[in-house]
Design a protein around this motif. Sequence first.
Motif, mmCIF file in Angstrom:
data_model
loop_
_atom_site.group_PDB
_atom_site.id
_atom_site.type_symbol
_atom_site.label_atom_id
_atom_site.label_comp_id
_atom_site.label_asym_id
_atom_site.label_seq_id
_atom_site.Cartn_x
_atom_site.Cartn_y
_atom_site.Cartn_z
ATOM 1 N N GLU A 425 42.899 29.420 25.922
ATOM 2 C CA GLU A 425 42.193 29.126 27.169
ATOM 3 C C GLU A 425 42.698 30.008 28.305
ATOM 4 O OE1 GLU A 425 42.604 25.000 27.968
ATOM 5 O OE2 GLU A 425 41.279 24.340 26.334
ATOM 6 N N GLN A 428 41.574 33.644 27.577
ATOM 7 C CA GLN A 428 40.152 33.825 27.846
ATOM 8 C C GLN A 428 39.872 33.868 29.349
ATOM 9 O OE1 GLN A 428 37.533 31.155 25.737
ATOM 10 N NE2 GLN A 428 35.936 31.308 27.296
ATOM 11 N N LYS A 429 40.564 33.051 30.112
ATOM 12 C CA LYS A 429 40.379 33.039 31.558
ATOM 13 C C LYS A 429 40.779 34.371 32.167
ATOM 14 C CE LYS A 429 41.781 30.546 35.745
ATOM 15 N NZ LYS A 429 42.620 29.434 36.282
ATOM 16 N N ASP A 430 41.915 34.933 31.707
ATOM 17 C CA ASP A 430 42.366 36.229 32.219
ATOM 18 C C ASP A 430 41.372 37.336 31.869
ATOM 19 O OD1 ASP A 430 44.577 35.220 33.406
ATOM 20 O OD2 ASP A 430 46.010 35.880 31.899
ATOM 21 N N LYS A 432 38.182 37.047 31.173
ATOM 22 C CA LYS A 432 36.945 36.857 31.932
ATOM 23 C C LYS A 432 37.106 37.314 33.375
ATOM 24 C CE LYS A 432 33.435 33.400 33.089
ATOM 25 N NZ LYS A 432 33.002 31.985 32.934
ATOM 26 N N THR A 433 38.283 37.058 33.953
ATOM 27 C CA THR A 433 38.540 37.495 35.327
ATOM 28 C C THR A 433 38.505 39.013 35.427
ATOM 29 O OG1 THR A 433 39.899 35.551 35.777
ATOM 30 C CG2 THR A 433 40.200 37.439 37.219
#
Length: 510
Positions: A425, A428-430, A432-433
């Motif tokens: 998670e 994936q957040k990094d 996507k950023t």
Amino acid sequence: MMLKIIFGALGRPSQSYIPMGLRTFLLKHPSRTLSDADTIFALSSGHGRCGVAVVRVSGPCSALALCSLAGLKHGPPAPRIAVLRSITDPRSQELLDRGLVLWFPGPHSFTGEDSAEFHIHGGPAVLTGVLQALGSLPGLRPAEAGEFTRRAFHAGKLDLTEVEGLGDLIHAETEAQRRQALRQMAGDLGRLYHTWSKTLMRNVAHVEAFIDFSEDEMIEDGVLNEVDSSVSRLQSDIEGHLRDGRRGERLRSGVHVVIAGETNAGKSSLLNTLCQRPAAIVSPVAGTTRDVVETSLDIGGFPVLLSDTAGLREARDSVEKEGVRRARERVEQADLTLVVLDVSELPQDQKKAHPFLTSYLRVVLGHGEDPGADPRRCLLVLNKTDLLTGEQVDSLQGVLSQSSGLPPICLLSCQTGDGLEGFLEVLQKDVKTMCGDPLAGAPSLTQARHRSHLQQCVQALAQYHQYRELDLALAAQGLRLALTSLGRITGRVGAEEILDIVFRDFCIGK
């Protein structure tokens, strides 16, 4: 009786062998029998055995090729309507296949030329037979790589950004890549650059008109002041466009994620866990990984190029020394570094964990690096939590959660899978950023070529400001250079459009 067309020495069909219906069609459309352009053909669908394959033909002899192979005596079928026909070899009249044929008269086709398509079965023997039959017709030749798209560009059907978007769509492997490619192929990026080009054209036209006609008092006062304001706004817009953090380029080519750390930290185990396959050798012997092991992943719809590197330590031989050098080189080039540490290496006094981790990060990332400067620069992975008790893990998480100045920290065990979901998670957040949402906001830069030309454009606009009061002719040259740089991105720029603006806006000489 199947249609048989025999071409003359100039590539023109001998009318004595053409049925009356087709002869009437050719007389009404003479450009479809004679043209300077070649007629090209190629397999347009993917290679390999498949249920249906598409063979495309484009050029002035497309109608003749279609009628010849499909046995159409009265000319091509209605445009863009699929017709089931027997496909035959025009030389031997041998049946090759039975499939659908479509006719796309120019300019309403992908290439802007007359085009035809054969939708046939995708077996190698069928494809070979149809392609050989097309190649036997005078005036037809196999298409070169990208030639259909090149003709579409020259016909004004696509600009260069849309051509690049089409290529990206064909090669897209993730959902986010597909969305970005579709947006670019739809012309969003090209329209943005075209808008800027129109603004620059107007500015160039106004400055050149002022230079040529101001002495005759045919130009209104304040024209140059308007140009100054317009150029400043445009320069600000382009500079803002360039400050995108390379989101579009990362999304197109993949986020480069590097796994780094000391030997036996579990880097190769992490790679294999993320890949869900034994991509790298895992061994308790320190220094097993000597080279960079790369693999491509789809993480949450975003492309990632994941690299496992050699363990960082004092090298014992020349091979390991080269592996360590490559590891440090990849860390320097990485978009995101996963710094892996064996959790059992932490000090027993957990209060000393913060200074220990700070020192470890500086060793892995390079001396002088501030690990907390950019939270996207690295992610700290404390591996092998299965070696600790549950109470020790909870206590460590509590201590680390209160620490400041460190990048995000994930505790996991590649052996048992504990903590893996939380780690994914965060990862994936990094990612996507760094890539951004391809459908949100203004379209992003996707090519290094675009960035280079836009930087040249900004430099040219700065030249305008530099010479504005000193030499208006040199200032105007800066605007022309800026316009040329933008035009090189889309492939469209011309002096005639500038002249049109001069006469329209100022009505020179009425």
